[in-house]
Scaffold this motif. Structure first.
Motif, short mmCIF file in Angstrom:
data_model
loop_
_atom_site.label_atom_id
_atom_site.label_comp_id
_atom_site.label_asym_id
_atom_site.label_seq_id
_atom_site.Cartn_x
_atom_site.Cartn_y
_atom_site.Cartn_z
N ASN A 1 13.74 -15.97 -19.21
CA ASN A 1 12.78 -14.98 -18.74
C ASN A 1 12.52 -13.97 -19.86
OD1 ASN A 1 14.79 -12.82 -18.57
ND2 ASN A 1 15.51 -13.77 -16.67
N ARG B 1 9.66 -17.68 -17.70
CA ARG B 1 9.60 -16.80 -16.53
C ARG B 1 9.29 -15.37 -16.97
NH1 ARG B 1 11.39 -19.36 -12.09
NH2 ARG B 1 12.09 -17.47 -11.02
N ASP C 1 12.17 -12.07 -13.63
CA ASP C 1 12.62 -13.45 -13.46
C ASP C 1 11.71 -14.21 -12.49
OD1 ASP C 1 14.43 -15.45 -14.33
OD2 ASP C 1 15.50 -15.36 -12.44
#
Length: 305
Positions: free
Chosen positions: A280, A246, A250
């Motif tokens: 992320n 990600r 996020d």
């Protein structure tokens, strides 16, 4: 530096290394054994050396970890320009020469912008680097026509916005970061020291110790200078890219994906690609899922895996 702006772990030391224009602050987590490998770790564009604290815990004294505050950030905020990947790379080379002079070639890890600095370090100073670990950075890919430094604010979001803000106290700064979409996936204990190190000034006007001029100069180079992204194709040593599933906020679109990596022209390079699921751009380094995997690959790069 604010009164509480110090390394958050009792096992970490803060040192100073002479570089052009002054001194670079360097965090050092010493190894348990005197003959253990040395690893250099380079942080992202608005970060500081304590971004590596959770990774350092996972390394558990098996290496000596050196993590400088790059020029214009945190403990090195007083160091002025010029900035740019080559200047940071040369500063990093001085860190290795002064603090790891007898270690021979070492493994170097870099996160985000620090990964681009890592590739420049390996190209400019190949006698210092044995392998590199690139953490969600270091590999450029074609950008849309007309991309400019104006895209930096959209790319970095709150991380850049905070550089123009003041905060009444530490609680207000924590609240600002807790609203960041990626923050809930981080290890909060490790993130606390990182946040404290980023603050300077006095209440009620605390501010980030990251110099906006440095961020804009470095970010502008990464967005507009093809040479800044070319070093990964010139590496004189093996490399590994760990990329987060990600993005910076996020969001589902990560910095990298299969399409972007395919467009980056990596065929034939001694570069291993590994996606880190459930991570992320921040948590790949500072989260409970990402940090152990980053530490594992650092140990392998240092010859301990």
């Amino acid at each position: 530096m604010s009164p509480d702006q110090s390394a958050s772990s009792s096992t970490v030391e803060e040192l100073a290394v002479g570089v052009p224009g002054g001194e670079l602050a360097v965090l050092r987590w010493p190894a348990a054994e005197p003959d253990a490998p040395v690893v250099l770790a380079l942080h992202g564009i608005t970060a500081n050396g304590l971004a590596w604290e959770l990774v350092a815990r996972e390394l558990a004294g098996r290496v000596t970890l050196l993590a400088p505050d790059l020029r214009g950030r945190a403990g090195s905020a007083g160091l002025g320009g010029p900035y740019g990947m080559d200047r940071h790379a040369d500063d990093a080379a001085l860190v290795l020469r002064q603090l790891a002079g007898g270690a021979g070639k070492v493994a170097v890890a870099g996160h985000s912008m620090g990964a681009f600095v890592t590739t420049r370090l390996a190209v400019r100073h190949p006698e210092l680097v044995r392998r590199v670990v690139l953490v969600d950075g270091g590999v450029g890919f074609p950008l849309p026509a007309g991309t400019s430094t104006e895209a930096l604010a959209e790319l970095l979001g709150p991380a850049l916005a905070r550089l123009s803000m003041t905060f009444a106290d530490m609680a207000a700064y924590r609240a600002f970061w807790r609203a960041h979409p990626a923050w809930s996936s981080l290890d909060e204990a490790a993130a606390e020291g990182y946040l404290v190190r980023d603050l300077t000034g006095q209440e009620p006007r605390l501010r980030s110790a990251c110099v906006r001029e440095a961020v804009e100069a470095d970010g502008g180079q990464l967005l507009s200078d093809p040479q800044a992204a070319a070093a990964v194709r010139q590496l004189p040593c093996p490399a590994e890219l760990l990329w987060a599933e990600r993005g910076l906020l996020d969001d589902p679109q990560g910095v990298y994906d299969e399409q972007r990596l395919a467009a980056a022209g990596l065929a034939g390079l001694d570069l291993t690609l590994r996606q880190i699921k459930d991570s992320n751009h921040y948590s790949i380094l500072m989260g409970q899922v990402g940090a152990p995997l980053v530490a594992e690959r650092i140990l392998a790069a240092a010859g301990l895996g």
